[in-house]
Design an enzyme around this catalytic site. Sequence first.
Site, PDB file in Angstrom:
ATOM      1  N   LYS A  94       5.114  22.994 -71.258  1.00  0.00           N
ATOM      2  CA  LYS A  94       6.391  23.502 -70.724  1.00  0.00           C
ATOM      3  C   LYS A  94       7.454  23.182 -71.756  1.00  0.00           C
ATOM      4  O   LYS A  94       7.604  22.028 -72.168  1.00  0.00           O
ATOM      5  CB  LYS A  94       6.730  22.822 -69.402  1.00  0.00           C
ATOM      6  CG  LYS A  94       8.170  23.066 -68.961  1.00  0.00           C
ATOM      7  CD  LYS A  94       8.357  22.723 -67.508  1.00  0.00           C
ATOM      8  CE  LYS A  94       8.980  21.365 -67.257  1.00  0.00           C
ATOM      9  NZ  LYS A  94      10.405  21.294 -67.518  1.00  0.00           N
TER      10      LYS A  94
HETATM   11  C1  5RP Z   1      13.362  18.093 -64.899  1.00  0.00           C
HETATM   12  C2  5RP Z   1      12.293  19.002 -65.322  1.00  0.00           C
HETATM   13  C3  5RP Z   1      12.208  20.255 -64.555  1.00  0.00           C
HETATM   14  O1  5RP Z   1      11.049  20.209 -63.824  1.00  0.00           O
HETATM   15  C4  5RP Z   1      12.175  21.481 -65.403  1.00  0.00           C
HETATM   16  O2  5RP Z   1      13.062  21.411 -66.475  1.00  0.00           O
HETATM   17  C5  5RP Z   1      12.367  22.771 -64.630  1.00  0.00           C
HETATM   18  O3  5RP Z   1      13.543  22.762 -63.911  1.00  0.00           O
HETATM   19  P1  5RP Z   1      14.816  23.574 -64.367  1.00  0.00           P
HETATM   20  O4  5RP Z   1      14.446  25.020 -64.189  1.00  0.00           O
HETATM   21  O5  5RP Z   1      15.909  23.180 -63.423  1.00  0.00           O
HETATM   22  O6  5RP Z   1      15.095  23.264 -65.807  1.00  0.00           O
HETATM   23  O7  5RP Z   1      11.484  18.722 -66.169  1.00  0.00           O
HETATM   24  O8  5RP Z   1      13.034  16.811 -65.272  1.00  0.00           O
END
Ligand code: 5RP
Length: 269
Positions: free
Chosen positions: A177
Site C-alpha cells: 500500500k
Molecule cells: C492510516 C493508514 C490508513 O489505513 C490508510 O492510509 C488509508 O486511509 P486513508 O484513505 O484515510 O489515507 O495507514 O494509518
Amino acid sequence: MQGMQRRLNKIIRKSTGRSLVIAVDHGMALGAMSGIVNIRKTIDDLDATGLIDCWLMTKGIYTHAFDPAGDPGVILRASGGATIAGPELTREGLTATVEEAMRLGVDCVATSAFVGSDFEHETLINMAALSTECRKWDIPMLGVIGLGKTNEDKKKDPKFIALGARVGVEHGADIIKTYYTETDFDKVVAGCPVPVLIAGGPKCETDLDTLEMIHGALQGGASGIVMGRNVWKSPNAVPLLSAVHGLIHENMNVKEAHQLLEEKAGHTL
Ligand code: 5RP
C-alpha cells in the site's frame, strides 16, 4: 489450495484481480477523528452496502466494534505505538503477533515502514521480522509504505514511491500500500512484483477528485485502494462507495462512476 492463496483471495477479488479495502485504523494514532467517532456506526453503514472486499483495522476495533453481516476479508494492523500527541509518528513498533492474528481469524497482517525517515531502519526490520512469522503460517503481509513528515514533498515523486514499494517487497510484503503519484504510477507498479493498492490519503476537495484519483491509479496498474477518510468523511459515503466499486470492479470510467454517485445520492454533485 494453500493457506496463503486462500487468504489472498479474501483480500483481492479473484474475478477482477482488484480490491476495495476500507481502512478504519486511523484512531490508533489520531484518536476518535470525525467520520469514525462512532466507529461501530461507520463500519455498520459501510458494511451494509455489501460492496467491501476487505477491512483494515486494529485488534481493538476488530474485537470491540466489528460485526459484519457477511464474511469480508480483514487485514489486521500490526504496527503502531505512536500518536499525534507524541514526538514522532514514524516511530512505530509491532503491536500484534501473527499467532494473535491467527487466533482472531483475520486474513492478513499489515505493518508500516517509513522509507527515508529517521525510523526507516527500525520499521523495515519490523516488516522483515513480521514477514518471517507470516511465512510460518501462510498468512500474507501488507506492507504499508509511508514517508514521514520530512519527506512529505516526495509523496508524488514516482521514483521515490517506486523505491519504497520495491523495498517493501524485498522486506517480505505480499501486497504493497503506497501513495498514488499522478504521474508515472505505472513505473511504480512495474518495479513491484506484488499487487499495489493506493492509500486514499487526506480528504480530496470533491468526490469527483476522489474518483479521478482512483481511476488514474487503476489505469496505472494499481490493484485497488485502501481507502479511509475519502469515504467516511464524505457526506455521500455510501453512494461514493458504489461509484468506487464501479471503478474498481466494473471497469467504469470516471463519468459513469460520477453518474452512479449522483444517482445513488439522489441529487447533482
Ligand atoms: C492510516 C493508514 C490508513 O489505513 C490508510 O492510509 C488509508 O486511509 P486513508 O484513505 O484515510 O489515507 O495507514 O494509518
